[in-house]
Enzyme design. Structure first.
Site, PDB file in Angstrom:
ATOM      1  N   TRP A  54      -0.757   4.180  12.957  1.00 49.88           N
ATOM      2  CA  TRP A  54      -0.635   4.288  11.419  1.00 49.88           C
ATOM      3  C   TRP A  54      -1.285   5.295  11.043  1.00 49.88           C
ATOM      4  CZ3 TRP A  54       2.862   2.196   8.230  1.00 49.88           C
ATOM      5  CH2 TRP A  54       2.813   2.110   7.128  1.00 49.88           C
ATOM      6  N   GLU A 114       0.669  -0.917  13.884  1.00 47.10           N
ATOM      7  CA  GLU A 114      -0.245  -0.108  13.174  1.00 47.10           C
ATOM      8  C   GLU A 114      -1.601  -0.291  13.780  1.00 47.10           C
ATOM      9  OE1 GLU A 114      -0.276  -1.115   9.128  1.00 47.10           O
ATOM     10  OE2 GLU A 114       1.780  -1.386   8.871  1.00 47.10           O
ATOM     11  N   LYS A 152      -4.404   7.940   6.375  1.00 47.49           N
ATOM     12  CA  LYS A 152      -4.613   7.416   7.724  1.00 47.49           C
ATOM     13  C   LYS A 152      -3.450   8.408   8.605  1.00 47.49           C
ATOM     14  CE  LYS A 152      -6.226   2.794   7.322  1.00 47.49           C
ATOM     15  NZ  LYS A 152      -6.059   2.697   5.781  1.00 47.49           N
ATOM     16  N   ASP A 181       0.975  -1.171   0.058  1.00 43.53           N
ATOM     17  CA  ASP A 181       0.010  -0.021   0.076  1.00 43.53           C
ATOM     18  C   ASP A 181       0.896   1.274  -0.023  1.00 43.53           C
ATOM     19  OD1 ASP A 181      -2.300   1.601   0.247  1.00 43.53           O
ATOM     20  OD2 ASP A 181      -2.206   1.687   2.415  1.00 43.53           O
ATOM     21  N   TYR A 226      -6.796  -3.265  12.741  1.00 44.40           N
ATOM     22  CA  TYR A 226      -7.564  -2.209  11.971  1.00 44.40           C
ATOM     23  C   TYR A 226      -9.179  -2.299  12.711  1.00 44.40           C
ATOM     24  CZ  TYR A 226      -3.572  -0.299   9.704  1.00 44.40           C
ATOM     25  OH  TYR A 226      -2.404   0.156   9.321  1.00 44.40           O
ATOM     26  N   ASN A 249      -0.390  -5.232  13.838  1.00 49.19           N
ATOM     27  CA  ASN A 249      -1.018  -4.124  13.042  1.00 49.19           C
ATOM     28  C   ASN A 249      -2.596  -4.659  13.000  1.00 49.19           C
ATOM     29  OD1 ASN A 249       1.516  -3.465  12.372  1.00 49.19           O
ATOM     30  ND2 ASN A 249       1.226  -3.871  10.076  1.00 49.19           N
ATOM     31  N   GLU A 289       3.347  -7.866   7.665  1.00 48.83           N
ATOM     32  CA  GLU A 289       2.384  -8.501   7.228  1.00 48.83           C
ATOM     33  C   GLU A 289       2.558  -9.414   6.016  1.00 48.83           C
ATOM     34  OE1 GLU A 289      -0.706  -5.557   6.576  1.00 48.83           O
ATOM     35  OE2 GLU A 289      -0.893  -5.230   8.596  1.00 48.83           O
TER      36      GLU A 289
HETATM   37  C1  GCB Z   1      -1.527  -2.120   6.665  1.00 45.46           C
HETATM   38  C2  GCB Z   1      -0.136  -2.072   6.058  1.00 45.46           C
HETATM   39  C3  GCB Z   1       0.179  -0.682   5.542  1.00 45.46           C
HETATM   40  C4  GCB Z   1      -1.067  -0.097   5.406  1.00 45.46           C
HETATM   41  C5  GCB Z   1      -2.126  -0.097   6.094  1.00 45.46           C
HETATM   42  C6  GCB Z   1      -3.567   0.675   5.502  1.00 45.46           C
HETATM   43  O1  GCB Z   1      -1.754  -3.289   7.419  1.00 45.46           O
HETATM   44  O2  GCB Z   1       0.960  -2.654   6.783  1.00 45.46           O
HETATM   45  O3  GCB Z   1       1.168  -0.771   4.453  1.00 45.46           O
HETATM   46  O4  GCB Z   1      -0.743   1.247   4.427  1.00 45.46           O
HETATM   47  O5  GCB Z   1      -2.310  -1.368   6.489  1.00 45.46           O
HETATM   48  O6  GCB Z   1      -3.684   1.719   5.717  1.00 45.46           O
HETATM   49  O7  GCB Z   1      -4.296  -0.294   5.344  1.00 45.46           O
END
Ligand code: GCB
Length: 603
Positions: free
Chosen positions: A552, A507, A571, A163, A470, A468, A414
């Protein structure tokens, strides 16, 4: 690998500037024996992509040529002359006067070549062929395909399996440095500290060809404080001044190379005295439990792209310090030498990451599938990255081994750690890194959300669990109460599985469009980003062996086009121009109230 320096025995010539540039037309290959025919120029160091207004150049996947002339002044011609590239992304073939003199693959580490035998009197022509192609053998990993039209014209295409935008070019400084013919070739420094007496024992191993080497340790004021014993390579420093996060102190190892008593070469290697250890669920720096506060970052700025931008580096560290942050991860590749040297001086703690990103063949959130013990998505048979991975582990440790700022290596970001074959892939790489690092720093890899406690097949290898996550963004979107529940449950499961491994987040974040506000805290608003961080903080503070939070991302950054990305990833808690979003205020308050040491003590 020693960084190029000027002193009374060495000098550095700077080849940065504006170089000739040409996109390769493979049907009409460049004749490297002749000067490059082009009307296009590019600044070096920088990515080429955002310097052009031609979309065909910006988006081109394939080969590029750079060229410039240089001359060496007479007074230097009896010196050993070394051409050094800080990095060329991702592959470089280097020619002098039309003859290939070196080749390097891997876009984020330096390489060098001795020039003397390749020079002609007067003006010399330096040409670099660059490739920005990535595939399943490279790091980072790209999905590569090519098509050939009826005229035999090949179109190459790289789809980033990660990404961030695939910026390319001569990204870091190009220098010619001189050394005497007999020269100091490397220095390796390992400090240890007796915390009861405050005495440091520093091992300094210098190598050099045809020289008798002696080393003196000088303090920050330049005063000699110890001499390295030539047999044991050890120096003892009573009352050592420690390198501390936020409070850097650098000594210098002053190495002198003599022949028959005459000084031939000298090199000053700065270093900090600090220890790092993982013990009983804690991350100890100088024997004190450290708490990471900070960021995942990118090397990413307007116009320069991934090219070195020293003013942004200085600003970024100033912004971090202003927020009470103390650390970052070099996500997702080794950063410039210049940034690492700056972090040594600023007392910023760094997790140093290889460019191993994209080691996965699928991306979804089917958490049920991956927990099957025999789950296999084929990643570890499809990817052929082992040689590149081993090479870059050698290169990153060779380059960064002496940096006080580096407290841990991240072997990958990841990867498909939930797929059969992950352990077999990673175990030898961890073994290699452990064997190569003279300071024996802790190791980790950064795990993706699917690599849950039930699914991850190689977490036994890591010293620190770096996660990491989310929840509240890609999962539980917009639902922070659900995110909080899931986050808590997962962290509790990790703690149960590994009661003695420290856990940190590398992250967590939410895309946020600067200037978008919502009375209801809707996703993409600055309010949602702040609420998201508040939710995570609450859970982090409940977990005894939770040793750090790196969110992140530090700033918005450029990515490939995609329906989830509006001019890149948003982000950042700063915009790409480093303007603060609302969350900066909340996080600054939180981080100023969290001490660097002793925030968590294991119960
Ligand atoms: C992740 C990745 C990172 C992405 C991020 C995202 O897990 O490690 O490279 O930019 O998510 O913002 O989705």
């Amino acid at each position: 690998m020693l960084y190029p320096v000027s002193n009374t025995d060495r000098t550095v010539l700077d080849l940065d500037g504006t170089w000739k540039f040409k996109v390769e037309d493979e049907q009409h290959p460049v004749d490297v024996t002749q000067p490059l025919v082009t009307t296009t120029f590019m600044a070096v160091p920088a990515s080429f992509n955002d310097q052009t207004v031609d979309p065909a150049i910006r988006q081109h996947d394939g080969f590029f040529w750079y060229e410039r002339d240089f001359s060496i002044m007479h007074a230097l011609q009896d010196q050993r002359l070394v051409l050094r590239f800080g990095s060329v992304t991702h592959e470089a073939w280097v020619f002098v006067n039309g003859i290939e003199i070196t080749h390097h693959k891997g876009g984020f580490t330096p390489f060098e070549v001795v020039l003397n035998d390749h020079l002609i009197p007067g003006k010399n022509r330096l040409t670099v062929k660059v490739s920005n192609l990535l595939d399943h053998t490279t790091l980072p990993v790209g999905n590569y395909h090519e098509t050939t039209d009826a005229d035999g014209r090949v179109t190459r295409h790289v789809d980033e399996n990660f990404d961030f935008f695939n910026y390319a070019g001569i990204h870091r400084p190009v220098k010619i440095y001189t050394t005497p013919r007999h020269f100091i070739s490397d220095i390796t420094i390992v400090p240890t500290v007796d915390f009861t007496t405050g005495t440091a024992a520093v091992t300094v191993t210098a190598t050099g060809e045809g020289l008798d080497l002696t080393t003196t340790i000088c303090d920050a004021a330049g005063q000699a404080v110890a001499t390295v014993d030539p047999t044991t390579h050890m120096a003892t420093i009573p009352h050592a001044h420690l390198w501390q996060p936020g409070n850097a102190y650098l000594y210098t190892a002053h190495v002198t190379g003599t022949r028959s008593g005459e000084v031939i070469d000298q090199y000053d290697e700065p270093f900090g005295i600090r220890t790092v250890e993982v013990k009983a669920g804690q991350f100890l720096i100088n024997n004190q439990p450290f708490y990471f506060k900070g960021f995942g970052k990118h090397e990413d700025t307007y116009v320069n792209g991934k090219g070195l931008n020293q003013a942004y580096n200085v600003l970024d560290i100033n912004l971090m310090k202003q927020m009470g942050a103390n650390s970052f991860r070099t996500s997702h590749y080794p950063y410039s030498d210049e940034m690492m040297r700056l972090c040594d001086r600023e007392g910023i703690v760094v997790i140093d990451e290889t460019p191993a990103v994209g080691l996965m063949t699928r991306f979804d959130f089917n958490m049920d599938a991956v927990v099957q013990p025999d789950f296999n998505d084929g990643t570890w048979t499809k990817m052929k990255t082992e040689a590149a991975h081993r090479q870059v582990i050698h290169e990153i440790i060779d380059r960064d081994k002496n940096h006080a700022c580096v407290v841990m290596w991240s072997i990958a970001n990841e990867a498909a750690n939930y797929s059969l074959g992950a352990h077999e892939y990673f175990a030898p790489l961890f073994q290699l890194a452990r064997q190569l690092d003279p300071q024996k720093r802790p190791l980790t890899y950064v795990g993706e959300i699917q690599a849950s406690p039930a699914a991850d097949k190689s977490s036994d290898l890591v010293d620190v669990l770096a996660l990491n996550r989310y929840y509240g963004w890609y999962l539980d979107t917009g639902d922070l109460p659900a995110a909080e529940t899931h986050l808590r449950a997962e962290l509790q499961a990790w703690q149960k599985l590994y009661p003695d491994k420290p856990i940190m987040f590398t992250e967590y974040g939410a895309d946020t469009i600067a200037g978008v506000h919502s009375a209801y805290g809707e996703p993409f608003s600055e309010e949602y980003q702040t609420d998201y961080y508040r939710t995570y903080s609450k859970v982090f503070d409940e977990m005894p062996s939770f040793v750090g939070e790196q969110l992140w991302n530090f700033a918005d950054f450029q990515t490939k086009f995609g329906i989830q990305r509006v001019q890149g990833n948003k982000k950042g808690i700063f915009t790409r121009a480093r303007e603060p979003k609302q969350a900066v205020q909340y996080l600054s308050e939180r981080w100023h109230n969290i001490p660097d040491f002793g925030y968590k003590t294991k119960k």
